[in-house]
Design an enzyme around this catalytic site. Structure first.
Site, PDB file in Angstrom:
ATOM      1  N   VAL A  83       8.434 -38.871 -13.073  1.00  0.00           N
ATOM      2  CA  VAL A  83       9.464 -38.683 -14.100  1.00  0.00           C
ATOM      3  C   VAL A  83       9.746 -37.186 -14.213  1.00  0.00           C
ATOM      4  CG1 VAL A  83       9.873 -38.802 -16.605  1.00  0.00           C
ATOM      5  CG2 VAL A  83       8.913 -40.768 -15.396  1.00  0.00           C
ATOM      6  N   CYS A 166     -12.680 -34.398 -20.517  1.00  0.00           N
ATOM      7  CA  CYS A 166     -14.128 -34.544 -20.484  1.00  0.00           C
ATOM      8  C   CYS A 166     -14.829 -33.186 -20.610  1.00  0.00           C
ATOM      9  CB  CYS A 166     -14.626 -35.273 -19.255  1.00  0.00           C
ATOM     10  SG  CYS A 166     -16.345 -35.790 -19.495  1.00  0.00           S
ATOM     11  N   ASP A 300      -4.791 -38.334 -22.349  1.00  0.00           N
ATOM     12  CA  ASP A 300      -4.822 -36.872 -22.309  1.00  0.00           C
ATOM     13  C   ASP A 300      -3.493 -36.209 -22.660  1.00  0.00           C
ATOM     14  OD1 ASP A 300      -7.346 -37.429 -21.418  1.00  0.00           O
ATOM     15  OD2 ASP A 300      -7.072 -36.601 -19.393  1.00  0.00           O
ATOM     16  N   THR A 309     -10.940 -38.199 -23.108  1.00  0.00           N
ATOM     17  CA  THR A 309     -11.799 -38.954 -22.184  1.00  0.00           C
ATOM     18  C   THR A 309     -11.227 -40.346 -21.932  1.00  0.00           C
ATOM     19  OG1 THR A 309     -13.123 -39.959 -23.940  1.00  0.00           O
ATOM     20  CG2 THR A 309     -13.896 -37.832 -23.103  1.00  0.00           C
ATOM     21  N   CYS A 343     -18.961 -39.186 -24.467  1.00  0.00           N
ATOM     22  CA  CYS A 343     -19.230 -38.354 -23.297  1.00  0.00           C
ATOM     23  C   CYS A 343     -20.632 -38.667 -22.793  1.00  0.00           C
ATOM     24  CB  CYS A 343     -19.118 -36.880 -23.680  1.00  0.00           C
ATOM     25  SG  CYS A 343     -19.145 -35.817 -22.242  1.00  0.00           S
TER      26      CYS A 343
HETATM   27  C1  LIG Z   1     -14.671 -34.471 -13.362  1.00  0.00           C
HETATM   28  C2  LIG Z   1     -14.265 -35.395 -14.480  1.00  0.00           C
HETATM   29  C3  LIG Z   1     -15.234 -36.100 -15.163  1.00  0.00           C
HETATM   30  C4  LIG Z   1     -14.895 -36.948 -16.197  1.00  0.00           C
HETATM   31  N1  LIG Z   1     -15.884 -37.654 -16.818  1.00  0.00           N
HETATM   32  C5  LIG Z   1     -15.548 -38.553 -17.788  1.00  0.00           C
HETATM   33  C6  LIG Z   1     -16.571 -39.379 -18.363  1.00  0.00           C
HETATM   34  O1  LIG Z   1     -17.743 -39.308 -18.002  1.00  0.00           O
HETATM   35  N2  LIG Z   1     -16.199 -40.249 -19.336  1.00  0.00           N
HETATM   36  C7  LIG Z   1     -14.895 -40.374 -19.736  1.00  0.00           C
HETATM   37  O2  LIG Z   1     -14.632 -41.206 -20.591  1.00  0.00           O
HETATM   38  N3  LIG Z   1     -13.917 -39.587 -19.214  1.00  0.00           N
HETATM   39  C8  LIG Z   1     -14.202 -38.689 -18.239  1.00  0.00           C
HETATM   40  N4  LIG Z   1     -13.213 -37.933 -17.659  1.00  0.00           N
HETATM   41  C9  LIG Z   1     -11.868 -37.879 -18.278  1.00  0.00           C
HETATM   42  C10 LIG Z   1     -10.944 -39.063 -17.929  1.00  0.00           C
HETATM   43  O3  LIG Z   1     -10.873 -39.233 -16.540  1.00  0.00           O
HETATM   44  C11 LIG Z   1      -9.572 -38.802 -18.499  1.00  0.00           C
HETATM   45  O4  LIG Z   1      -9.677 -38.461 -19.866  1.00  0.00           O
HETATM   46  C12 LIG Z   1      -8.685 -40.047 -18.388  1.00  0.00           C
HETATM   47  O5  LIG Z   1      -8.484 -40.348 -17.028  1.00  0.00           O
HETATM   48  C13 LIG Z   1      -7.356 -39.837 -19.113  1.00  0.00           C
HETATM   49  O6  LIG Z   1      -6.462 -40.875 -18.826  1.00  0.00           O
HETATM   50  P1  LIG Z   1      -4.888 -40.579 -18.799  1.00  0.00           P
HETATM   51  O7  LIG Z   1      -4.229 -41.863 -18.473  1.00  0.00           O
HETATM   52  O8  LIG Z   1      -4.499 -39.872 -20.035  1.00  0.00           O
HETATM   53  O9  LIG Z   1      -4.692 -39.533 -17.606  1.00  0.00           O
HETATM   54  P2  LIG Z   1      -4.940 -39.777 -16.059  1.00  0.00           P
HETATM   55  O10 LIG Z   1      -5.950 -40.844 -15.834  1.00  0.00           O
HETATM   56  O11 LIG Z   1      -5.215 -38.427 -15.478  1.00  0.00           O
HETATM   57  O12 LIG Z   1      -3.554 -40.327 -15.521  1.00  0.00           O
HETATM   58  C14 LIG Z   1      -2.340 -39.606 -15.600  1.00  0.00           C
HETATM   59  C15 LIG Z   1      -1.364 -40.247 -14.620  1.00  0.00           C
HETATM   60  O13 LIG Z   1      -0.058 -39.705 -14.842  1.00  0.00           O
HETATM   61  C16 LIG Z   1       0.557 -39.555 -13.584  1.00  0.00           C
HETATM   62  N5  LIG Z   1       1.647 -38.586 -13.675  1.00  0.00           N
HETATM   63  C17 LIG Z   1       1.535 -37.233 -13.647  1.00  0.00           C
HETATM   64  N6  LIG Z   1       2.767 -36.699 -13.661  1.00  0.00           N
HETATM   65  C18 LIG Z   1       3.657 -37.726 -13.726  1.00  0.00           C
HETATM   66  C19 LIG Z   1       5.082 -37.794 -13.751  1.00  0.00           C
HETATM   67  N7  LIG Z   1       5.838 -36.696 -13.715  1.00  0.00           N
HETATM   68  N8  LIG Z   1       5.656 -39.022 -13.810  1.00  0.00           N
HETATM   69  C20 LIG Z   1       4.910 -40.154 -13.853  1.00  0.00           C
HETATM   70  N9  LIG Z   1       3.553 -40.143 -13.801  1.00  0.00           N
HETATM   71  C21 LIG Z   1       2.938 -38.930 -13.738  1.00  0.00           C
HETATM   72  C22 LIG Z   1      -0.584 -39.106 -12.674  1.00  0.00           C
HETATM   73  O14 LIG Z   1      -0.283 -39.299 -11.303  1.00  0.00           O
HETATM   74  C23 LIG Z   1      -1.737 -39.974 -13.158  1.00  0.00           C
HETATM   75  O15 LIG Z   1      -1.829 -41.186 -12.454  1.00  0.00           O
HETATM   76  C24 LIG Z   1     -13.527 -37.093 -16.584  1.00  0.00           C
HETATM   77  C25 LIG Z   1     -12.532 -36.393 -15.885  1.00  0.00           C
HETATM   78  C26 LIG Z   1     -12.900 -35.564 -14.832  1.00  0.00           C
HETATM   79  C27 LIG Z   1     -11.822 -34.829 -14.070  1.00  0.00           C
END
Ligand SMILES: Cc1cc2nc3c(=O)[nH]c(=O)nc-3n(C[C@H](O)[C@H](O)[C@H](O)COP(=O)(O)OP(=O)(O)OC[C@H]3O[C@@H](n4cnc5c(N)ncnc54)[C@H](O)[C@@H]3O)c2cc1C
Length: 412
Positions: A83, A166, A300, A309, A343
């Site tokens: 997007v 995280c 996030d 997380t 966490c």
């Molecule tokens: C190293 C690491 C360790 C972690 N450990 C933990 C843990 O132990 N426990 C825990 O609960 N959480 C943990 N997390 C955090 C967790 O992974 C995130 O908080 C979670 O994935 C957030 O979900 P989300 O859907 O908000 O973002 P995400 O899962 O990051 O998804 C965002 C999505 O949006 C898409 N996107 C980006 N730009 C666009 C666009 N322009 N148009 C359409 N789509 C787009 C991306 O491709 C992606 O698929 C960890 C993260 C990392 C990096």
């Protein structure tokens, strides 16, 4: 409403938040009345929480990703593009190709942007010269390569200023590395250093006390209010800036684990949906946008003021889905998110502190024992049970009634 008479729901982002909403909506009793579209540019979905264990040499990185085509239900339209813009006043989004996608209801779950380039000298050097990071699929294996080959010198682990996903992950990998060095007889030759831009080791006092004691007992050099601003990869030197007085200093390292600065995705931050910090401005209880009643957000990219997380997403999910249903049916929004986040703080091979807390940073623990103590059982939960709950429960929605109480399901 679409000409088909169905309610058009567009979900932006197919990560943890977006896919969990998709699988929940796909199982609604009223599913036939919905026309669901997911807009996600990536070919893969990543289970990022497992990258800690990949960096610690416990899994190959391949187990952390699956093709989107295996996960998106056949009845959901997938637009495999990014997007570019939101037009919430006119109920449509535009993709990077200029295509317009109209909606009746919008869910934004676009995650965080990683700002590697905010660290001078870093771009092009990640994965080389002792620099590694668990924060991307491409670099996560370099962490393990560094840990297992290090024999002497300083291993530095950084933590940037918020926002961060995280907040425990930058130190979890440090504890694994320290444990590995100890078990392999090289700990005496290696200084383990934590350089954190924040003021303390963890926001919740109960867990902070336990973690500070661990750092002291394991001779880990913790320093706070220092953020990484530059690396000289060839010289293996890292420059830090004090967040309060701007002082700079340079340290030599043999291994540098970088947690990059992060921010709201630009296309979100520049849209009418954003708050001043760039996040989708939703009510902290209902997850509904404060200006556009047909827009919701979780995870996030949302402004929900809790620790970012996947565990928080799991708690936000039923609230968002129930309130979205109420909004569609013209009812009052009744569900409230309390800020729950969790966490699983891996503190070594076979040890883990399971932090769970709410908006007020009060512990909100699941188990009938003191979760601030390191336990093998909680480590096994993280290593073997949480991945199953994630993939089958949250992403595939196989245990939807387990995730959403029976009483909530009856509301549809
Ligand atoms: C190293 C690491 C360790 C972690 N450990 C933990 C843990 O132990 N426990 C825990 O609960 N959480 C943990 N997390 C955090 C967790 O992974 C995130 O908080 C979670 O994935 C957030 O979900 P989300 O859907 O908000 O973002 P995400 O899962 O990051 O998804 C965002 C999505 O949006 C898409 N996107 C980006 N730009 C666009 C666009 N322009 N148009 C359409 N789509 C787009 C991306 O491709 C992606 O698929 C960890 C993260 C990392 C990096």
């Amino acid at each position: 409403m679409a000409t088909s008479g169905k309610q058009r729901i567009v979900v932006v982002g197919g990560g943890t938040g977006g896919m969990s909403v998709i699988s929940a909506l796909n199982q609604w009793p009223g599913r036939e009345g919905l026309d669901i579209t997911l807009i996600e540019p990536s070919e893969y979905h990543y289970y990022q929480p497992q990258w800690t264990m990949v960096g610690g040499g416990l899994f190959p990185r391949e187990v952390t990703r699956r093709p989107m085509t295996d996960l998106i239900p056949a009845s959901v339209n997938w637009v495999n593009k990014a997007v570019a813009e939101f037009a919430p006043g006119e109920n449509y989004v535009t993709t990077v190709d200029g295509d317009r996608v109209d909606y009746d209801y919008l869910v934004v779950a676009a995650g965080l942007k990683l700002d590697w380039d905010k660290i001078e000298g870093l771009p092009g050097n990640l994965g080389k010269h002792g620099i590694c990071s668990n924060y991307s699929y491409d670099s996560v294996e370099s962490t393990w390569e560094n840990i297992r080959s290090l024999r002497e010198g300083t291993a530095i682990f950084t933590f940037p200023p918020p926002p961060i996903k995280c907040a425990g992950a930058p130190q979890k990998i440090m504890y694994l590395a320290e444990d590995y060095f100890r078990r392999h007889g090289v700990r005496g030759n290696i200084k383990v250093a934590y350089r954190c831009a924040g003021d303390g080791i963890f926001a919740v006092k109960k867990y902070a006390d336990a973690l500070n004691a661990i750092c002291a007992a394991r001779d880990i050099d913790t320093q706070f209010a220092w953020k990484l601003v530059a690396v000289d990869a060839a010289a293996r030197e890292a420059t830090f800036e004090h967040t309060k007085n701007g002082e700079r200093r340079t340290e030599r390292y043999a291994m540098l684990h970088v947690t990059p600065p992060m921010s709201a995705p630009t296309f979100v931050a520049q849209s009418p949906l954003a708050n001043e910090a760039g996040f989708v401005e939703v009510d902290k209880g209902t997850t509904q946008h404060v200006r556009y009643a047909n827009v919701f957000s979780l995870g996030d990219a949302s402004s929900l003021p809790t620790s970012k997380t996947a565990a928080a997403v799991r708690a936000q999910l039923p609230v968002l889905v129930m309130n979205l249903a109420s909004q569609m049916e013209g009812r009052r929004l009744t569900e409230t998110y309390d800020g729950y986040s969790s966490c699983p703080l891996v503190t070594g091979y076979g040890r883990l502190i399971l932090a769970e807390f709410d908006y007020d940073l009060n512990p909100k623990e699941t188990f009938p024992f003191d979760q601030s103590k390191e336990r093998l059982s909680m480590y096994l939960l993280k290593k073997h049970v949480l991945p199953v709950i994630y993939w089958r429960g949250l992403i595939e929605g196989k245990q939807w009634p387990w995730l959403m109480p029976e009483s909530h399901l009856k509301a549809f």
